[in-house]
Design an enzyme around this catalytic site. Structure first.
Site, PDB file in Angstrom:
ATOM      1  N   HIS A 176       2.527  -0.746  -5.770  1.00 22.44           N
ATOM      2  CA  HIS A 176       2.644   0.120  -4.654  1.00 22.44           C
ATOM      3  C   HIS A 176       2.865  -0.240  -3.299  1.00 22.44           C
ATOM      4  O   HIS A 176       2.125  -1.324  -3.194  1.00 22.44           O
ATOM      5  CB  HIS A 176       1.394   1.187  -4.773  1.00 22.44           C
ATOM      6  CG  HIS A 176       1.450   2.229  -3.823  1.00 22.44           C
ATOM      7  ND1 HIS A 176       0.357   2.181  -2.973  1.00 22.44           N
ATOM      8  CD2 HIS A 176       2.267   3.229  -3.524  1.00 22.44           C
ATOM      9  CE1 HIS A 176       0.691   3.327  -2.208  1.00 22.44           C
ATOM     10  NE2 HIS A 176       1.629   3.834  -2.342  1.00 22.44           N
ATOM     11  N   SER A 177       3.916   0.124  -2.788  1.00 20.48           N
ATOM     12  CA  SER A 177       3.964  -0.162  -1.275  1.00 20.48           C
ATOM     13  C   SER A 177       4.098  -1.725  -1.050  1.00 20.48           C
ATOM     14  O   SER A 177       4.862  -2.513  -1.269  1.00 20.48           O
ATOM     15  CB  SER A 177       2.929   0.615  -0.705  1.00 20.48           C
ATOM     16  OG  SER A 177       3.267   0.657   0.839  1.00 20.48           O
ATOM     17  N   GLN A 178       3.026  -2.294  -0.160  1.00 19.23           N
ATOM     18  CA  GLN A 178       2.914  -3.558   0.190  1.00 19.23           C
ATOM     19  C   GLN A 178       3.161  -4.654  -1.218  1.00 19.23           C
ATOM     20  O   GLN A 178       3.622  -5.520  -0.918  1.00 19.23           O
ATOM     21  CB  GLN A 178       1.756  -3.936   0.916  1.00 19.23           C
ATOM     22  CG  GLN A 178       1.482  -5.347   1.316  1.00 19.23           C
ATOM     23  CD  GLN A 178      -0.216  -5.807   1.554  1.00 19.23           C
ATOM     24  OE1 GLN A 178      -0.941  -5.141   0.801  1.00 19.23           O
ATOM     25  NE2 GLN A 178      -0.635  -6.418   2.372  1.00 19.23           N
TER      26      GLN A 178
END
Length: 389
Positions: free
Chosen positions: A225-227
């Site tokens: 997720h994301s980063q």
């Protein structure tokens, strides 16, 4: 006969009998029987000079040996596991492995859902985060927490801040998403400081999670997720024969550098989707200098331009063996550019299925889709994809 008809109607309504599938109620998911164990994996010993607190006069730093870069891992196993590959979940910036347990309003998280489907689940804290120790010293960079208004405007109450055109569509965060709401306060209490030296973070995560895959010793699915999106690309690149598939929710992007409305991080992804080297054929060269690029005009007024490779393109040699599912929330700032990330990877030969949730009837989601009100609807779609790959 009247009683029998009433009983049959009741069973039908509850999805029992007549071949009608029945979803487990939310309360049942919270009580899925499973075993739990934890361990640490990865890391290496280094010598660090640390100045201990002493009264006047101050003492010089003392050098001691410490272990750095290891990760805390929880293994959750259903009582009756299947032969399916395990799931490794990797959280995003300022988060920990608790992201995948209960939601901030105490509904079951994705770990419960996938345990109910027979998957073994690995939850972890990134290196130098949460229960994975951080020690101050040379080269370790600064640690940063996310402040309240940043969380509200980008994650939980985006409709009230209108930092991007589709922010007003955000309806799925439970509660108001603002300071003082008990659900928000519970979520924000779990935010932790994180390593902002992004290249170091990518290096340590790649080393730690490949060590975890080696310890597991079998095929796995990686969920990011994301980063942590680029970490998933690195892990797949380093262990292409062990990663059965990658599910990524709004991975850090787009290619090469941050683009508004993404919050600026200062990251420069020299290799397109990663900061550190990843395998291209032909070689991308040192620092990605052989990746020649062009700018492709945005698909619409609410999207960003895309940076793509100039023909002839180089292929992501190892990642093109691994299927990828990319999910983007209808109301998220990632709607502006995730299509660019997916397009860049497809151009490089990766099999990416990019699902913009609004297009498939899943509406109102922001960046934290996996803990929003319809989180299990999204988990079900991920499960269907895993079953096919």
């Amino acid at each position: 006969m009247h009683i029998l008809r009433l009983l049959a109607a009741s069973l039908f309504e509850r999805g029992i009998g007549l071949g009608v599938p029945r979803k487990a109620p939310t309360s049942d998911l919270l009580n899925i029987p499973h075993t739990r164990e934890y361990f640490y994996v990865g890391g290496q010993y280094v010598n660090i000079g640390v100045r201990l607190y002493t009264p006047n006069p101050p003492q010089p730093p003392l050098t001691h040996s410490y272990k750095l870069g290891q990760i805390y891992v929880e293994k959750l196993s259903p009582l009756h596991p299947t032969t399916k590959p395990a799931l490794i979940f990797i959280h995003g910036a300022a988060q920990t492995g608790t992201n995948w347990l209960n939601t901030p309003d105490n509904r079951p998280g994705w770990s419960h859902y996938f345990l109910s489907k027979g998957y073994t689940v690995y939850l972890s804290d990134q290196p130098e985060r949460g229960r994975s120790s951080w020690y101050p010293g040379p080269g370790t960079g600064a640690m940063l927490p996310l402040w309240v208004s940043q969380i509200e405007s980008y994650f939980t109450a985006t409709a009230e801040h209108s930092l991007w055109p589709n922010a007003y569509l955000h309806t799925q965060w439970p509660g108001t998403g603002k300071k003082g709401d008990p659900i928000f306060d519970n979520f924000y209490a779990g935010q932790v400081q994180f390593q902002i030296e992004s290249r170091r973070s990518e290096e340590l995560n790649t080393l730690a999670y490949t060590a975890l895959i080696d310890k597991i010793g079998a095929d796995v699915y990686v969920v990011t997720h994301s980063q942590s999106g680029p970490y998933g690309w690195q892990i797949g690149d380093k262990r292409p024969n062990k990663v059965r598939g990658i599910v990524t929710m709004e991975p850090a992007g787009p290619a090469f550098f941050d683009t508004p409305p993404a919050p600026p991080t200062g990251s420069v992804r020299d290799f397109g989707i990663t900061e550190l080297p990843i395998q291209y054929t032909p070689s991308a060269g040192e620092n990605g200098t052989r990746l020649e690029t062009i700018v492709v005009k945005a698909r619409n007024v609410n999207s960003t331009n895309c940076v793509m490779q100039r023909e002839p393109v180089k292929r992501l040699e190892n990642l093109r063996r691994i299927p990828v599912l990319m999910l983007t929330g209808e109301a998220s700032y990632h709607m502006a550019y995730d299509y660019c990330t997916a397009g860049f990877m497809r151009q490089a030969g990766v099999k990416v299925e990019h699902v913009e949730l609004g297009d498939v009837g899943v509406h109102g989601n922001g960046h934290m889709m996996f803990m929003e009100k319809n989180n299990l609807d999204i988990a079900e779609r991920v499960h269907d994809w895993l079953e096919k790959h």
